[in-house]
Design a protein around this motif. Sequence first.
Motif, PDB file in Angstrom:
ATOM      1  N   LYS A 102      43.450  47.867  36.658  1.00 34.59           N
ATOM      2  CA  LYS A 102      44.133  46.617  36.305  1.00 34.59           C
ATOM      3  C   LYS A 102      43.728  46.061  34.938  1.00 34.59           C
ATOM      4  O   LYS A 102      44.238  45.025  34.520  1.00 34.59           O
ATOM      5  CB  LYS A 102      43.907  45.528  37.366  1.00 34.59           C
ATOM      6  CG  LYS A 102      44.459  45.865  38.737  1.00 34.59           C
ATOM      7  CD  LYS A 102      44.264  44.709  39.699  1.00 34.59           C
ATOM      8  CE  LYS A 102      44.725  45.069  41.090  1.00 34.59           C
ATOM      9  NZ  LYS A 102      44.497  43.976  42.056  1.00 34.59           N
TER      10      LYS A 102
ATOM     11  N   TYR B 272      50.202  49.246  38.702  1.00 34.14           N
ATOM     12  CA  TYR B 272      50.465  47.851  39.056  1.00 34.14           C
ATOM     13  C   TYR B 272      51.471  47.250  38.076  1.00 34.14           C
ATOM     14  O   TYR B 272      51.560  47.657  36.917  1.00 34.14           O
ATOM     15  CB  TYR B 272      49.183  47.008  38.999  1.00 34.14           C
ATOM     16  CG  TYR B 272      48.118  47.409  39.996  1.00 34.14           C
ATOM     17  CD1 TYR B 272      48.085  46.861  41.276  1.00 34.14           C
ATOM     18  CD2 TYR B 272      47.144  48.348  39.651  1.00 34.14           C
ATOM     19  CE1 TYR B 272      47.106  47.220  42.187  1.00 34.14           C
ATOM     20  CE2 TYR B 272      46.161  48.716  40.555  1.00 34.14           C
ATOM     21  CZ  TYR B 272      46.147  48.156  41.821  1.00 34.14           C
ATOM     22  OH  TYR B 272      45.182  48.525  42.717  1.00 34.14           O
TER      23      TYR B 272
ATOM     24  N   HIS C  72      52.196  43.414  36.708  1.00 35.54           N
ATOM     25  CA  HIS C  72      51.791  42.007  36.668  1.00 35.54           C
ATOM     26  C   HIS C  72      52.962  41.193  36.147  1.00 35.54           C
ATOM     27  O   HIS C  72      53.345  41.307  34.983  1.00 35.54           O
ATOM     28  CB  HIS C  72      50.569  41.837  35.771  1.00 35.54           C
ATOM     29  CG  HIS C  72      50.075  40.415  35.715  1.00 35.54           C
ATOM     30  ND1 HIS C  72      49.232  39.969  34.736  1.00 35.54           N
ATOM     31  CD2 HIS C  72      50.313  39.336  36.511  1.00 35.54           C
ATOM     32  CE1 HIS C  72      48.961  38.689  34.926  1.00 35.54           C
ATOM     33  NE2 HIS C  72      49.621  38.278  35.996  1.00 35.54           N
TER      34      HIS C  72
END
Length: 233
Positions: free
Chosen positions: A161, A199, A201
């Motif tokens: 991340k 991921y 965001h």
Amino acid sequence: MSAAEWKKKCESEWGLQGAPMPDCLDWKSVYESRPLGRNLLKNPMPYGLSKDNPPPEPELPEFPSHGPPRFEPDGDFTSWTTNIEVLPYDTSGIPEGVVVCALPQYSWFTTEQVVDLIAEGLWDKLLDEFQPEIVVQDWYEESQLHESIYQLHVKLLGADKSKVIAEHTVSPKEDCSIHSHKWKEVSHVFSGYGPGVRYVHFQHRVKNSFLNGFFPTKFSGSSVVVKAVKTSP
């Protein structure tokens, strides 16, 4: 159905011919999670408003509010992480010596989510080698509140991340001389982003105002959708 049949079902229904389809995956679970073509954001309409209907007109207070300024809008923001940034009063346009009785107090209301693509049913090789399109879309309420009332910042992140593999930022300017009070679309397609994405965001900010009443800018129909389309390198 056998594992091979579930795998074939995923491949044919989602148009994944040519995509890496590892035998080690639980294809029944992958199929049931429907990771492709559905909105991966949770609670995309926290105000309870649909982009398919016009946004409601703001209600003007009958009497001025004598309480403290309000900065947090009404809504169910479950699944969203929220933050409020109260902005200082803007006195730049006021001539020297002019007495001002009241000024609007603005604030940014930030809402964000992080989508775990693997947890949603996608798999490493699909993201790294096939690199399907990742489509981001949002709708915000047009208003004459201020020339800057909306900002969007979306990042594709690596496994820890911390690594930003790709990102998209937009901060549209409003024409305050025109007011049709509609939903305005903001969208972006991530393609050819390279390996390592795990991921997404998603963060957007809307501007609120307080002057004898609270006037929020609303959003609706936020989405992150992974499409079974191979991107260009």
